[in-house]
Design a protein around this motif. Sequence first.
Motif, PDB file in Angstrom:
ATOM      1  N   GLN A 298       0.813  -1.213   0.000  1.00  0.00           N
ATOM      2  CA  GLN A 298       0.000   0.000   0.000  1.00  0.00           C
ATOM      3  C   GLN A 298       0.850   1.268   0.000  1.00  0.00           C
ATOM      4  O   GLN A 298       0.395   2.334  -0.385  1.00  0.00           O
ATOM      5  N   ALA A 299       2.125   1.123   0.450  1.00  0.00           N
ATOM      6  CA  ALA A 299       3.002   2.288   0.550  1.00  0.00           C
ATOM      7  C   ALA A 299       3.743   2.587  -0.742  1.00  0.00           C
ATOM      8  O   ALA A 299       4.472   3.564  -0.816  1.00  0.00           O
ATOM      9  N   VAL A 300       3.580   1.752  -1.749  1.00  0.00           N
ATOM     10  CA  VAL A 300       4.326   1.947  -3.001  1.00  0.00           C
ATOM     11  C   VAL A 300       3.388   2.095  -4.197  1.00  0.00           C
ATOM     12  O   VAL A 300       3.682   1.667  -5.296  1.00  0.00           O
ATOM     13  N   ASN A 301       2.239   2.737  -3.952  1.00  0.00           N
ATOM     14  CA  ASN A 301       1.264   2.880  -5.033  1.00  0.00           C
ATOM     15  C   ASN A 301       1.562   4.061  -5.954  1.00  0.00           C
ATOM     16  O   ASN A 301       0.904   4.239  -6.966  1.00  0.00           O
ATOM     17  N   THR A 302       2.531   4.899  -5.607  1.00  0.00           N
ATOM     18  CA  THR A 302       2.975   5.975  -6.505  1.00  0.00           C
ATOM     19  C   THR A 302       4.497   5.909  -6.620  1.00  0.00           C
ATOM     20  O   THR A 302       5.163   5.331  -5.756  1.00  0.00           O
ATOM     21  N   SER A 303       5.044   6.527  -7.669  1.00  0.00           N
ATOM     22  CA  SER A 303       6.485   6.495  -7.863  1.00  0.00           C
ATOM     23  C   SER A 303       7.219   7.231  -6.740  1.00  0.00           C
ATOM     24  O   SER A 303       8.298   6.817  -6.313  1.00  0.00           O
ATOM     25  N   ALA A 304       6.637   8.329  -6.234  1.00  0.00           N
ATOM     26  CA  ALA A 304       7.272   9.082  -5.150  1.00  0.00           C
ATOM     27  C   ALA A 304       7.331   8.252  -3.868  1.00  0.00           C
ATOM     28  O   ALA A 304       8.355   8.219  -3.180  1.00  0.00           O
ATOM     29  N   SER A 305       6.226   7.581  -3.554  1.00  0.00           N
ATOM     30  CA  SER A 305       6.210   6.762  -2.341  1.00  0.00           C
ATOM     31  C   SER A 305       7.122   5.554  -2.481  1.00  0.00           C
ATOM     32  O   SER A 305       7.782   5.139  -1.523  1.00  0.00           O
ATOM     33  N   GLN A 336      10.212   2.074 -15.411  1.00  0.00           N
ATOM     34  CA  GLN A 336      10.307   3.240 -14.529  1.00  0.00           C
ATOM     35  C   GLN A 336      10.569   2.825 -13.078  1.00  0.00           C
ATOM     36  O   GLN A 336      11.447   3.387 -12.411  1.00  0.00           O
ATOM     37  N   TYR A 337       9.852   1.828 -12.606  1.00  0.00           N
ATOM     38  CA  TYR A 337      10.019   1.410 -11.213  1.00  0.00           C
ATOM     39  C   TYR A 337      11.349   0.694 -10.992  1.00  0.00           C
ATOM     40  O   TYR A 337      11.958   0.830  -9.932  1.00  0.00           O
ATOM     41  N   TRP A 338      11.825  -0.059 -11.989  1.00  0.00           N
ATOM     42  CA  TRP A 338      13.145  -0.688 -11.856  1.00  0.00           C
ATOM     43  C   TRP A 338      14.222   0.382 -11.754  1.00  0.00           C
ATOM     44  O   TRP A 338      15.167   0.259 -10.950  1.00  0.00           O
ATOM     45  N   LEU A 339      14.109   1.432 -12.550  1.00  0.00           N
ATOM     46  CA  LEU A 339      15.090   2.518 -12.499  1.00  0.00           C
ATOM     47  C   LEU A 339      15.026   3.258 -11.172  1.00  0.00           C
ATOM     48  O   LEU A 339      16.059   3.631 -10.602  1.00  0.00           O
ATOM     49  N   LEU A 340      13.825   3.483 -10.664  1.00  0.00           N
ATOM     50  CA  LEU A 340      13.680   4.121  -9.354  1.00  0.00           C
ATOM     51  C   LEU A 340      14.284   3.262  -8.257  1.00  0.00           C
ATOM     52  O   LEU A 340      14.932   3.776  -7.325  1.00  0.00           O
ATOM     53  N   TYR A 394      14.151  11.635  -9.241  1.00  0.00           N
ATOM     54  CA  TYR A 394      12.691  11.577  -9.377  1.00  0.00           C
ATOM     55  C   TYR A 394      12.217  12.433 -10.567  1.00  0.00           C
ATOM     56  O   TYR A 394      11.398  11.991 -11.373  1.00  0.00           O
ATOM     57  N   LEU A 395      12.751  13.645 -10.651  1.00  0.00           N
ATOM     58  CA  LEU A 395      12.344  14.533 -11.744  1.00  0.00           C
ATOM     59  C   LEU A 395      12.761  13.991 -13.106  1.00  0.00           C
ATOM     60  O   LEU A 395      12.021  14.111 -14.081  1.00  0.00           O
ATOM     61  N   TRP A 396      13.925  13.357 -13.163  1.00  0.00           N
ATOM     62  CA  TRP A 396      14.434  12.835 -14.437  1.00  0.00           C
ATOM     63  C   TRP A 396      13.653  11.596 -14.888  1.00  0.00           C
ATOM     64  O   TRP A 396      13.256  11.490 -16.046  1.00  0.00           O
ATOM     65  N   ILE A 397      13.436  10.665 -13.968  1.00  0.00           N
ATOM     66  CA  ILE A 397      12.785   9.393 -14.333  1.00  0.00           C
ATOM     67  C   ILE A 397      11.275   9.572 -14.457  1.00  0.00           C
ATOM     68  O   ILE A 397      10.640   9.000 -15.340  1.00  0.00           O
ATOM     69  N   HIS A 398      10.716  10.370 -13.581  1.00  0.00           N
ATOM     70  CA  HIS A 398       9.260  10.510 -13.545  1.00  0.00           C
ATOM     71  C   HIS A 398       8.778  11.441 -14.662  1.00  0.00           C
ATOM     72  O   HIS A 398       7.732  11.229 -15.262  1.00  0.00           O
TER      73      HIS A 398
END
Length: 398
Positions: A298-305, A336-340, A394-398
Amino acid sequence: MTVLQFAIYGVLALTYLGLAIGYIPGLRMNRATIALVGSAFLIALGAVNLPEAWQAIDANTIIFLLSMMVVNANLAYAGFFGRSLSMLLSITRSPLGLVIALTFSSGILSAVFLNDTIALIFTPFTLNLTQALGLNPIPYLLAIAGATNIGSVCTLSGNPQNILIGSFSNIPYLDFLHALAPVALIGLVIQIGLLCLLYPDLRSIQPCQHKVDGNHRIFKPLFNKTLVITTGLLIAFAVGLPLAESALVAASLLLITRRLKPQRILQRIDWNLLVMFSGLFILTRVTEKLNLLQLFTQAVNTSASFLSVTVILSNLISNVPAVLLLHPLIPKDDTQYWLLLAAGSTLAGNLTLFGSVANLIVVEAATNLGYKLTFLEHLRFGVPLTLCTLVLTYLWIH
């Protein structure tokens, strides 16, 4: 909860606590033995059986890591890293020039080879260099620690956690490099600016007059052979050949030699890291079976979280265990998530002195040579550097 379940949860919690702090109070255990012993107890308690534990160990990751260690050992014996440092000295000897050269050389080499290896080789050289030039070694040690982490973020072979991500995801080597190279390069520039802000003496462009021995012995036949094979390996990565298989072939070719005794190469293999990885794979399998990953779902439902959780876990239990815990939550094709995950787990290593193995290598090597890099000294550098690079990521990947 039954006594058996309580014992399993207790062993798992104690093992992760030991991995987080690096030891068990009162016992002589490191992260490798903690992971191995914890896994053994979990097998004994029936959390997983032995065949299931064996299958949990990812062969691609272990082979890739072992093979890259063999390549790095050959490069070190051949004199490649010493020659790289000699070239650095031939370029500049001013405080500002040196911090720039050390930052970019260690960062770029960490992108190609394992960052821990670069930290291990560059630290004693940096201490000898600063001593000979009459410079304060602390900012230069911070430059090595930060740059090896930042530089390694941009390739699948740069650090252990990226090697894991290379095994789990479908991202080609060059695509990964293209996505994260700008983050690494800008991050290195940010690091130089921050060091110059914190240490005004680094702003000087006046050459130091002390004499420095920049000569490093080169074993030419081994140097040429290793360089050719390593270049071939990088080409194999670039054209998309399997990472583990390519590295294994390169390592095998390097082990066919008349010049070096096998034990000289094998003693440079970080067996502790391989044992720790194997134990961590088993611990992760148990964590999955107990459905403990639902705590993060539930804590990883957005790229920022997701990036925030990655950073927090990387500092609580170290970056490799964090990647192993979080990777089941990411679909194979979600680039995207693998890169994050790669960037977050790596750059989080700069937050505190204990955030990455590369940091610890620098600190231990400095301590052995009589210099002390304190937790607070690193913290005032690590916190702003980590925040800046994570926002950039975050700004670059997102």
